[in-house]
Design a protein around this motif. Structure first.
Motif, PDB file in Angstrom:
ATOM      1  N   LEU A  66       0.823  -1.211   0.000  1.00 31.99           N
ATOM      2  CA  LEU A  66       0.000   0.000   0.000  1.00 31.99           C
ATOM      3  C   LEU A  66       0.859   1.264   0.000  1.00 31.99           C
ATOM      4  O   LEU A  66       0.565   2.226  -0.717  1.00 31.99           O
ATOM      5  CB  LEU A  66      -0.944  -0.007   1.199  1.00 31.99           C
ATOM      6  CG  LEU A  66      -2.056  -1.067   1.151  1.00 31.99           C
ATOM      7  CD1 LEU A  66      -2.902  -1.016   2.419  1.00 31.99           C
ATOM      8  CD2 LEU A  66      -2.945  -0.880  -0.073  1.00 31.99           C
ATOM      9  N   SER A  67       1.932   1.278   0.797  1.00 26.25           N
ATOM     10  CA  SER A  67       2.760   2.485   0.844  1.00 26.25           C
ATOM     11  C   SER A  67       3.515   2.689  -0.468  1.00 26.25           C
ATOM     12  O   SER A  67       3.566   3.801  -1.003  1.00 26.25           O
ATOM     13  CB  SER A  67       3.738   2.407   2.019  1.00 26.25           C
ATOM     14  OG  SER A  67       4.623   1.321   1.861  1.00 26.25           O
ATOM     15  N   ASP A  68       4.086   1.611  -1.005  1.00 29.96           N
ATOM     16  CA  ASP A  68       4.872   1.744  -2.233  1.00 29.96           C
ATOM     17  C   ASP A  68       4.005   1.994  -3.460  1.00 29.96           C
ATOM     18  O   ASP A  68       4.388   2.732  -4.364  1.00 29.96           O
ATOM     19  CB  ASP A  68       5.726   0.494  -2.451  1.00 29.96           C
ATOM     20  CG  ASP A  68       6.862   0.382  -1.443  1.00 29.96           C
ATOM     21  OD1 ASP A  68       7.051   1.339  -0.672  1.00 29.96           O
ATOM     22  OD2 ASP A  68       7.535  -0.656  -1.427  1.00 29.96           O
ATOM     23  N   PHE A  69       2.823   1.363  -3.493  1.00 29.09           N
ATOM     24  CA  PHE A  69       1.945   1.552  -4.639  1.00 29.09           C
ATOM     25  C   PHE A  69       1.559   3.026  -4.783  1.00 29.09           C
ATOM     26  O   PHE A  69       1.583   3.583  -5.884  1.00 29.09           O
ATOM     27  CB  PHE A  69       0.688   0.695  -4.512  1.00 29.09           C
ATOM     28  CG  PHE A  69      -0.313   0.937  -5.615  1.00 29.09           C
ATOM     29  CD1 PHE A  69      -0.183   0.299  -6.834  1.00 29.09           C
ATOM     30  CD2 PHE A  69      -1.361   1.831  -5.437  1.00 29.09           C
ATOM     31  CE1 PHE A  69      -1.085   0.550  -7.869  1.00 29.09           C
ATOM     32  CE2 PHE A  69      -2.269   2.081  -6.458  1.00 29.09           C
ATOM     33  CZ  PHE A  69      -2.126   1.437  -7.673  1.00 29.09           C
ATOM     34  N   PHE A  70       1.228   3.665  -3.662  1.00 28.24           N
ATOM     35  CA  PHE A  70       0.788   5.051  -3.741  1.00 28.24           C
ATOM     36  C   PHE A  70       1.941   6.033  -3.889  1.00 28.24           C
ATOM     37  O   PHE A  70       1.718   7.231  -4.039  1.00 28.24           O
ATOM     38  CB  PHE A  70      -0.073   5.404  -2.524  1.00 28.24           C
ATOM     39  CG  PHE A  70      -1.471   4.864  -2.630  1.00 28.24           C
ATOM     40  CD1 PHE A  70      -2.425   5.515  -3.387  1.00 28.24           C
ATOM     41  CD2 PHE A  70      -1.822   3.681  -2.016  1.00 28.24           C
ATOM     42  CE1 PHE A  70      -3.708   5.009  -3.528  1.00 28.24           C
ATOM     43  CE2 PHE A  70      -3.103   3.159  -2.131  1.00 28.24           C
ATOM     44  CZ  PHE A  70      -4.053   3.828  -2.899  1.00 28.24           C
ATOM     45  N   ALA A  71       3.159   5.524  -3.880  1.00 26.91           N
ATOM     46  CA  ALA A  71       4.322   6.367  -4.144  1.00 26.91           C
ATOM     47  C   ALA A  71       4.842   6.185  -5.567  1.00 26.91           C
ATOM     48  O   ALA A  71       5.797   6.846  -5.955  1.00 26.91           O
ATOM     49  CB  ALA A  71       5.436   6.059  -3.151  1.00 26.91           C
ATOM     50  N   THR A  72       4.210   5.284  -6.345  1.00 27.25           N
ATOM     51  CA  THR A  72       4.678   5.057  -7.710  1.00 27.25           C
ATOM     52  C   THR A  72       4.362   6.257  -8.599  1.00 27.25           C
ATOM     53  O   THR A  72       3.444   7.031  -8.321  1.00 27.25           O
ATOM     54  CB  THR A  72       4.024   3.798  -8.320  1.00 27.25           C
ATOM     55  OG1 THR A  72       2.599   3.909  -8.227  1.00 27.25           O
ATOM     56  CG2 THR A  72       4.485   2.555  -7.603  1.00 27.25           C
ATOM     57  N   PRO A  73       5.117   6.448  -9.677  1.00 26.16           N
ATOM     58  CA  PRO A  73       4.884   7.585 -10.568  1.00 26.16           C
ATOM     59  C   PRO A  73       3.484   7.568 -11.171  1.00 26.16           C
ATOM     60  O   PRO A  73       2.941   6.515 -11.500  1.00 26.16           O
ATOM     61  CB  PRO A  73       5.946   7.396 -11.663  1.00 26.16           C
ATOM     62  CG  PRO A  73       7.017   6.583 -11.016  1.00 26.16           C
ATOM     63  CD  PRO A  73       6.306   5.669 -10.071  1.00 26.16           C
TER      64      PRO A  73
END
Length: 565
Positions: A66-73
């Motif tokens: 969840l954290s990494d997905f919402f930080a993707t470009p």
């Protein structure tokens, strides 16, 4: 009136009769700015109880996804973003479980995620957690279990962390107002009949929270002997189709800024660095009064799509790390109208600047910089990230004495965004793997760190000026390591030996772990010697001292013979 994605959600988990809860749940409802304000997500995982790291695997997968997905470009599609994040997660889990003899004993977990954006739903699934949908009276399971039934129960055929390569089921579906999605672990659906599960979910007179509790209570009444978890998401409103099409929005390039200009609430106070790749400014947050660094891609890159993607990736990667020896990159606190990233403002100087003002620095002082850099690199490597541009310019010595690794512009995650033919970072410090276009791992960063330390100690490169021009295996084979002692007689032999190993042109001959390299820099390793090197390289100072004495003796003898004549 423009509609927005509006979702109501609830989730519940309980341990049941087991001693620990190996399930993990996570929700993200529309919030904040950018795509996060138009996206909802739910993730559920069930750590394999027979695996020692099952609980950690489940919690890590849900939290990091969840954290990494919402930080993707924002330029990435849902499928690309989710697949890349899960691939990196899988490699980390698999790597953690390598010391187990059986592949069912490591860091294993099932995983199912639902992403909602615009009028579409996107599903990522592996294992035997399930995703159901209730649409009107239609009840459907949208996932397929990756398990075999046996007399010992279900045997997973696929799970996160089970194999090096991941095989994730991906599915897209339309969204309709009133849809209810249900995610469950097998502690629920292996015991509760489908009809009963549907009946509970379809009871619209009850709140979502109450229905979650009833699902868990029903599983208990059917003698579920496992952890029990479920999530419910109900779609209240959806954006119009034209609004959905505008969500894949990539901000335009930031115009050139001058002192006093304001952009998205940040006022420019100083130009820090302007070059062909990026513009860096010291700015003040007008709302909070705090100082930050605002970095933008150069306007010259307007047609360089790869460079712009790399810039967006730098922002994403930077936000994934919160480490005392890595520069902090911050998420947007308000809507961004241009392409830039925000980082902490550091006062101090790079190690290249520091070395220019400390040309006679002691060996011990220089080697003290290695420890914080190694700690920073290990944090990156634990999350499958290579820095790929370690050099004196990218190691920052703050005025308070803290050393920080900066500039993640060349960083990459695993092999997801790698171009094996691209030599990342400065060629003088890059490992041969980049020039040769072959796979690289953390040992490539080790090489660059060793080359950086070598230069700080000697003001030279270990393989000479020709190294940066080498492009083939035959060219690299002609290179010879020059002992650091030859340029700086104060470098102990055992430190030179450690540098020589870390700077091996063949990555297989370098240290397996950065911690081993650091240990050999801090303590003499009697097993690491330079016996095979010429005496001149082993101890150049002693070599010339002995040579001078021998020449003096020889000259004395010749003089005595001449006088006798």
């Amino acid at each position: 009136m423009s509609h927005k994605l509006t979702v109501r959600a609830a989730q519940r988990t309980e341990t049941g009769p087991k001693a620990t809860n190996d399930d993990a749940l996570g929700l993200h409802l529309p919030q904040g700015h950018g795509l996060s304000a138009h996206t909802a997500a739910a993730a559920i995982a069930d750590g394999v109880s027979s695996a020692d790291g099952g609980r950690i695997a489940a919690e890590t997968s849900v939290t990091n996804f969840l954290s990494d997905f919402f930080a993707t470009p924002s330029s990435w599609s849902i499928k690309t973003a989710g697949s890349k994040v899960l691939a990196a997660l899988n490699r980390w889990l698999h790597g953690q479980g390598q010391h187990y003899q059986h592949h069912h004993q490591g860091y294993l977990t099932t995983f199912t995620a639902l992403i909602m954006r615009g009028q579409r739903g996107y599903i990522f699934h592996i294992g035997d957690t399930r995703l159901w949908r209730l649409r009107g009276e239609e009840w459907e399971c949208l996932t397929t279990d990756h398990a075999l039934n046996s007399r010992h129960g279900n045997q997973l055929t696929r799970a996160l962390g089970m194999d090096w390569r991941i095989d994730i089921d991906y599915l897209e579906t339309d969204l309709q107002q009133g849809d209810i999605f249900v995610l469950t672990t097998d502690g629920i659906h292996s015991f509760v009949p489908e009809k009963e599960l549907k009946a509970i979910i379809a009871t619209h007179s009850e709140s979502l929270e109450t229905r979650c509790e009833e699902v868990l209570a029903c599983a208990a009444s059917h003698h579920s002997d496992d952890n029990r978890s479920c999530q419910l998401l109900e779609i209240i409103d959806l954006p119009h189709a034209q609004d959905s099409q505008q969500l894949e929005y990539l901000a335009p390039l930031t115009p050139e800024l001058r002192i006093g200009d304001t952009i998205d609430g940040y006022q420019v106070e100083q130009e820090i660095q302007i070059n062909a790749r990026s513009h860096i400014y010291l700015v003040k947050d007008c709302a909070q009064g705090h100082q930050f660094v605002l970095k933008t891609p150069s306007p010259n890159l307007i047609d360089d799509i790869d460079a712009l993607k790399a810039f967006v990736r730098e922002d994403w990667i930077g936000q994934r790390f919160h480490h005392p020896h890595i520069v902090n990159t911050y998420p947007a606190s308000r809507a961004r109208h241009y392409l830039y990233l925000i980082q902490e403002y550091l006062e101090g100087q790079t190690l290249r600047q520091w070395r220019m003002t400390h040309p006679e620095a002691a060996v011990e002082t220089i080697l003290a910089f290695a420890k914080p850099v190694v700690h920073a690199l290990r944090a990156l490597h634990r999350r499958e990230t290579l820095h790929q541009d370690i050099k004196p310019d990218n190691i920052f010595l703050c005025t308070n004495g803290v050393v920080k690794l900066i500039d993640l512009g060349s960083a990459s995650i695993g092999s997801l965004s790698d171009n094996l033919k691209l030599r990342a970072g400065a060629a003088e410090y890059a490992a041969p793997e980049y020039a040769l276009g072959i796979a690289r791992d953390q040992r490539a960063d080790q090489f660059s760190l060793a080359m950086t330390l070598y230069e700080l100690l000697t003001a030279h490169y270990a393989y000479g000026e020709y190294y940066k021009d080498c492009q083939s295996l035959s060219q690299f084979r002609k290179l010879r390591y020059t002992s650091a002692c030859q340029y700086n007689p104060h470098v102990p032999l055992w430190i030179d030996a450690a540098l020589a190993r870390a700077l091996s042109l063949n990555p297989e001959h370098r240290y397996a772990e950065l911690s081993e390299f650091l240990n050999d820099l801090e303590h003499p390793n009697p097993q690491l010697t330079l016996h095979n090197k010429p005496w001149l390289e082993q101890n150049p100072l002693l070599f010339w001292q002995v040579t001078s004495i021998l020449l003096l003796i020889t000259n004395g003898i010749l003089l005595a013979l001449w006088l006798k004549q």
